[in-house]
Write a protein that holds these residues in place. Sequence first.
Motif, PDB file in Angstrom:
ATOM      1  N   ARG A 376     102.368 117.724   7.035  1.00 22.78           N
ATOM      2  CA  ARG A 376     103.024 116.899   8.064  1.00 22.78           C
ATOM      3  C   ARG A 376     102.120 115.763   8.515  1.00 22.78           C
ATOM      4  NH1 ARG A 376     107.575 118.819  10.327  1.00 22.78           N
ATOM      5  NH2 ARG A 376     107.190 117.639  12.243  1.00 22.78           N
ATOM      6  N   LEU A 377     100.834 116.041   8.673  1.00 23.53           N
ATOM      7  CA  LEU A 377      99.901 114.979   9.055  1.00 23.53           C
ATOM      8  C   LEU A 377      99.783 113.948   7.932  1.00 23.53           C
ATOM      9  CD1 LEU A 377      97.911 113.831  11.084  1.00 23.53           C
ATOM     10  CD2 LEU A 377      96.131 115.309  10.098  1.00 23.53           C
ATOM     11  N   PHE A 378      99.851 114.438   6.682  1.00 23.92           N
ATOM     12  CA  PHE A 378      99.827 113.526   5.541  1.00 23.92           C
ATOM     13  C   PHE A 378     100.981 112.535   5.614  1.00 23.92           C
ATOM     14  CE2 PHE A 378     101.842 112.721   1.401  1.00 23.92           C
ATOM     15  CZ  PHE A 378     100.862 111.953   0.799  1.00 23.92           C
ATOM     16  N   ILE A 379     102.180 113.039   5.968  1.00 23.82           N
ATOM     17  CA  ILE A 379     103.337 112.157   6.104  1.00 23.82           C
ATOM     18  C   ILE A 379     103.082 111.099   7.173  1.00 23.82           C
ATOM     19  CG2 ILE A 379     105.753 112.032   6.837  1.00 23.82           C
ATOM     20  CD1 ILE A 379     105.503 113.079   4.085  1.00 23.82           C
ATOM     21  N   TRP A 380     102.547 111.531   8.307  1.00 20.60           N
ATOM     22  CA  TRP A 380     102.288 110.585   9.390  1.00 20.60           C
ATOM     23  C   TRP A 380     101.261 109.531   8.982  1.00 20.60           C
ATOM     24  CZ3 TRP A 380     104.963 109.387  13.460  1.00 20.60           C
ATOM     25  CH2 TRP A 380     105.836 110.330  14.022  1.00 20.60           C
ATOM     26  N   VAL A 381     100.203 109.967   8.322  1.00 19.41           N
ATOM     27  CA  VAL A 381      99.157 109.018   7.919  1.00 19.41           C
ATOM     28  C   VAL A 381      99.702 107.984   6.942  1.00 19.41           C
ATOM     29  CG1 VAL A 381      96.993 108.787   6.633  1.00 19.41           C
ATOM     30  CG2 VAL A 381      97.228 110.575   8.370  1.00 19.41           C
ATOM     31  N   THR A 382     100.456 108.456   5.944  1.00 21.81           N
ATOM     32  CA  THR A 382     100.994 107.520   4.954  1.00 21.81           C
ATOM     33  C   THR A 382     102.043 106.600   5.582  1.00 21.81           C
ATOM     34  OG1 THR A 382     102.545 109.234   4.202  1.00 21.81           O
ATOM     35  CG2 THR A 382     100.509 108.945   2.950  1.00 21.81           C
ATOM     36  N   VAL A 383     102.794 107.107   6.576  1.00 18.86           N
ATOM     37  CA  VAL A 383     103.748 106.251   7.282  1.00 18.86           C
ATOM     38  C   VAL A 383     103.004 105.149   8.041  1.00 18.86           C
ATOM     39  CG1 VAL A 383     105.353 106.177   9.233  1.00 18.86           C
ATOM     40  CG2 VAL A 383     105.647 107.885   7.451  1.00 18.86           C
ATOM     41  N   VAL A 384     101.911 105.527   8.693  1.00 23.90           N
ATOM     42  CA  VAL A 384     101.112 104.527   9.412  1.00 23.90           C
ATOM     43  C   VAL A 384     100.574 103.478   8.441  1.00 23.90           C
ATOM     44  CG1 VAL A 384      98.968 104.166  10.686  1.00 23.90           C
ATOM     45  CG2 VAL A 384     100.487 106.034  11.332  1.00 23.90           C
ATOM     46  N   ILE A 385     100.053 103.929   7.301  1.00 27.04           N
ATOM     47  CA  ILE A 385      99.535 102.989   6.301  1.00 27.04           C
ATOM     48  C   ILE A 385     100.636 102.060   5.818  1.00 27.04           C
ATOM     49  CG2 ILE A 385      98.597 102.776   3.968  1.00 27.04           C
ATOM     50  CD1 ILE A 385      97.075 105.377   4.439  1.00 27.04           C
ATOM     51  N   ALA A 386     101.776 102.634   5.426  1.00 25.13           N
ATOM     52  CA  ALA A 386     102.869 101.821   4.886  1.00 25.13           C
ATOM     53  C   ALA A 386     103.426 100.868   5.932  1.00 25.13           C
ATOM     54  CB  ALA A 386     103.978 102.735   4.366  1.00 25.13           C
ATOM     55  N   THR A 387     103.533 101.320   7.186  1.00 21.34           N
ATOM     56  CA  THR A 387     104.043 100.455   8.245  1.00 21.34           C
ATOM     57  C   THR A 387     103.099  99.276   8.488  1.00 21.34           C
ATOM     58  OG1 THR A 387     105.142 102.327   9.311  1.00 21.34           O
ATOM     59  CG2 THR A 387     104.782 100.356  10.644  1.00 21.34           C
ATOM     60  N   GLY A 388     101.812  99.579   8.579  1.00 23.62           N
ATOM     61  CA  GLY A 388     100.841  98.506   8.794  1.00 23.62           C
ATOM     62  C   GLY A 388     100.817  97.520   7.650  1.00 23.62           C
ATOM     63  N   VAL A 389     100.870  98.031   6.409  1.00 23.97           N
ATOM     64  CA  VAL A 389     100.868  97.157   5.234  1.00 23.97           C
ATOM     65  C   VAL A 389     102.102  96.269   5.222  1.00 23.97           C
ATOM     66  CG1 VAL A 389     101.081  97.138   2.718  1.00 23.97           C
ATOM     67  CG2 VAL A 389      99.419  98.645   3.804  1.00 23.97           C
ATOM     68  N   SER A 390     103.269  96.852   5.530  1.00 22.83           N
ATOM     69  CA  SER A 390     104.503  96.070   5.504  1.00 22.83           C
ATOM     70  C   SER A 390     104.491  94.975   6.565  1.00 22.83           C
ATOM     71  CB  SER A 390     105.720  96.980   5.703  1.00 22.83           C
ATOM     72  OG  SER A 390     105.677  97.620   6.960  1.00 22.83           O
ATOM     73  N   ILE A 391     103.949  95.273   7.747  1.00 17.77           N
ATOM     74  CA  ILE A 391     103.880  94.269   8.811  1.00 17.77           C
ATOM     75  C   ILE A 391     102.944  93.131   8.409  1.00 17.77           C
ATOM     76  CG2 ILE A 391     103.088  93.840  11.168  1.00 17.77           C
ATOM     77  CD1 ILE A 391     104.056  96.661  11.869  1.00 17.77           C
ATOM     78  N   ALA A 392     101.766  93.478   7.864  1.00 17.93           N
ATOM     79  CA  ALA A 392     100.814  92.446   7.445  1.00 17.93           C
ATOM     80  C   ALA A 392     101.430  91.551   6.366  1.00 17.93           C
ATOM     81  CB  ALA A 392      99.529  93.096   6.928  1.00 17.93           C
ATOM     82  N   GLY A 393     102.095  92.168   5.387  1.00 16.26           N
ATOM     83  CA  GLY A 393     102.719  91.377   4.326  1.00 16.26           C
ATOM     84  C   GLY A 393     103.797  90.455   4.851  1.00 16.26           C
ATOM     85  N   LEU A 394     104.595  90.950   5.803  1.00 16.45           N
ATOM     86  CA  LEU A 394     105.665  90.127   6.359  1.00 16.45           C
ATOM     87  C   LEU A 394     105.103  88.943   7.143  1.00 16.45           C
ATOM     88  CD1 LEU A 394     108.714  89.898   6.606  1.00 16.45           C
ATOM     89  CD2 LEU A 394     108.595  91.274   8.703  1.00 16.45           C
ATOM     90  N   VAL A 395     104.049  89.186   7.914  1.00 14.17           N
ATOM     91  CA  VAL A 395     103.424  88.090   8.666  1.00 14.17           C
ATOM     92  C   VAL A 395     102.867  87.041   7.710  1.00 14.17           C
ATOM     93  CG1 VAL A 395     101.518  87.481  10.201  1.00 14.17           C
ATOM     94  CG2 VAL A 395     102.929  89.482  10.701  1.00 14.17           C
ATOM     95  N   TRP A 396     102.178  87.489   6.660  1.00 12.75           N
ATOM     96  CA  TRP A 396     101.649  86.539   5.673  1.00 12.75           C
ATOM     97  C   TRP A 396     102.769  85.763   4.999  1.00 12.75           C
ATOM     98  CZ3 TRP A 396      97.876  90.681   3.503  1.00 12.75           C
ATOM     99  CH2 TRP A 396      96.674  90.618   4.205  1.00 12.75           C
TER     100      TRP A 396
END
Length: 404
Positions: A376-396
């Motif tokens: 379950r923590l793995f899911i949360w960590v990967t969600v945080v990573i994917a969310t942050g990556v998607s936001i950075a890519g969208l801003v760029w």
Amino acid sequence: MPARARGVLVTLLVAVAVVAFGLIASAPASAHGFTSVVYATVAGDRSGHVRAALDLEYDLLVVSAADAQNDDGLFQEGQPAFDHRDEAAEAGALENHSDTVLGYVSKRFTVMSAGSACTPKIDGSVAMKQRDGAPYATVVFDYACPKPSSAHVIGSTLFPDAEGYVRDTKTVLTYNLDTHSGSAALDAQQPSFSTEQSTGERFWEFFRLGSEHLLTGIDHILFLLALIAGSRRLREVVYAATTFTIAHSVTFILAATHLVSAPSSVVEPIIALSITAVAVWYLLRLWQGRADAARLDIARGPLGLDRPGWLRLGVVFVFGLVHGLGFASALGIDEPWSWTLLWSLLVFNVGIEVVQLSIIALVFPLLALLRHRSPRLFIWVTVVIATGVSIAGLVWFVQRVLGL
């Protein structure tokens, strides 16, 4: 892990991710931060003259030369031209202050022949162009060498860290001199080049240039992290990374040898969009609420390669083609095709791949261990990573489309 402690840990992870990616998104739209690349084409003739055509980032040249040569007039004339994107005015500002430009460049881009310094002068007018999404000025220098020689040493310390405007400036050199032709990469660690350079030295430069390019290219690293986060088994990330490698290798070599081309104004926004797309792909698979395997973006079947898996690899392949154009743009070599050039490009690509595999070898086992210990923590960590990556890519993506 107790639910309360897990909640606190997840909150901290989200907070760290928001801060980290906020810093990333607030950085310049360029993928490589506060860095600059100088592109130099050098050729010589039998009379002892060496001509060097330098592509210099315009805004950086104006502020650096004006500051170093105490020429406030260049800054006052050059900055308004840059702000209004007036290429004629930009070129005119540099031509009106050619002594300042010559004084700055001559101390930082040198040509030596038989141990003696060649004397430069500006030859012709200044031309403007777009490179890497930024305005560049092409200035041609004619170097008169007092002593003829069968070997020349070219040095570049343009826009050093000490001036405080950028860091990690690289000079990509293309030369046809002393019956030798080829390319070289100069930076603070290796600021000079001799036309008597050995094959091993030449290839080491391109290996180092490739590895450093990926390490300093945060957009390519985030794309890779999105692929890792969306893969449960090692073979899946290997399939995705191999597909990405094959794709970007094809367009990288084709673009670097001038067989295909695409403007950076198109390539860079698509690279940014690819980061968001790969990260969002993983988030959507989780959101669908399928079986655990589906939620982790694991396609069913004995090899994990049914339609969803093939579709994912197809998307990675297409985006890999675009990333290859970005790699070639950063290299900026301008020389005729040859086997030596091809080997240099392959070595540059090997440098990229070594860093890519190193990141996979470092990150994937940590995520695998976390998944084994706390799914379950793995899911949360990967969600945080994917969310942050998607936001950075969208801003760029927005920044690059708007030219910010």
